[in-house]
Design a protein around this motif. Sequence first.
Motif, PDB file in Angstrom:
ATOM      1  N   GLN A  71       0.838  -1.203   0.000  1.00 54.03           N
ATOM      2  CA  GLN A  71       0.000   0.000   0.000  1.00 54.03           C
ATOM      3  C   GLN A  71       0.873   1.254   0.000  1.00 54.03           C
ATOM      4  OE1 GLN A  71      -3.705  -0.053   0.612  1.00 54.03           O
ATOM      5  NE2 GLN A  71      -3.353  -2.119  -0.157  1.00 54.03           N
TER       6      GLN A  71
ATOM      7  N   SER B 287      -1.904   7.725  -1.282  1.00 53.47           N
ATOM      8  CA  SER B 287      -2.227   8.486  -2.481  1.00 53.47           C
ATOM      9  C   SER B 287      -2.448   9.949  -2.108  1.00 53.47           C
ATOM     10  CB  SER B 287      -3.489   7.925  -3.149  1.00 53.47           C
ATOM     11  OG  SER B 287      -3.949   8.819  -4.136  1.00 53.47           O
TER      12      SER B 287
ATOM     13  N   ARG C  71      -3.782   3.192  -1.028  1.00 52.99           N
ATOM     14  CA  ARG C  71      -4.136   2.448  -2.238  1.00 52.99           C
ATOM     15  C   ARG C  71      -3.091   1.361  -2.479  1.00 52.99           C
ATOM     16  NH1 ARG C  71      -7.389   4.747  -6.259  1.00 52.99           N
ATOM     17  NH2 ARG C  71      -6.221   3.526  -7.785  1.00 52.99           N
TER      18      ARG C  71
ATOM     19  N   SER D  90      -2.548   0.576 -10.080  1.00 57.69           N
ATOM     20  CA  SER D  90      -3.857   1.033  -9.606  1.00 57.69           C
ATOM     21  C   SER D  90      -4.222   2.403 -10.163  1.00 57.69           C
ATOM     22  CB  SER D  90      -3.889   1.062  -8.073  1.00 57.69           C
ATOM     23  OG  SER D  90      -2.959   1.992  -7.562  1.00 57.69           O
TER      24      SER D  90
END
Length: 197
Positions: free
Chosen positions: A61, A64, A71, A110
């Motif tokens: 992770q 962001s 994220r 992502s």
Amino acid sequence: IAIWHDVDLEQAKWQPPSCTGWLSSSHSKLVIALTGSLRFDGDMDGLLARVGAISALPKVQYWSTTDKKWRPLAYDASALSGPDAKTRRRDFSASDLIKGAELYYSENDSRSGEAVYRLRVYEGTPDRAIIASENVTTIRRFFLPLFQPGALQSVIFLQRVSPGIFGVYILSRTGEGTSALADGHADSYVNRAVALY
């Protein structure tokens, strides 16, 4: 952590050091450096196995700065047998990450979707490893090209400092072929480097 923008790099007449594998004549738009150390009870092969665990990237992770939330780095990731994203294989082992190796992996980022990357191992000894990565396919967002092949590069240096302590140095850059849409996001690049660290 240190950040240099293209203006800083031009004023300093900065050229990539030869250990990165980057051409000295190549233009850098943004360079991020992160250094630190970590405790690890295993040996260099154990660390290389962690680097080679491409399928674990979706579990990593990062914070962001756009969404103001955590994220995953990727929705999916896989080691590849070659530069074709369809040639998925098991994760790379330490025995795959030997000096001179050229390996490929795919990552469904992502933010920007799927791209294929090349890993090059420049050095691999029990005390030191240097592994470079660059995109070999165009990285896009909403069908708009963000990074042409070779425009997003990084190098990880792993060095045994003392028993159980390893130094880590990550150098990342955006270069020629980086879209203006990908500029101005230095914090995002830093947060991704921290997540990998």
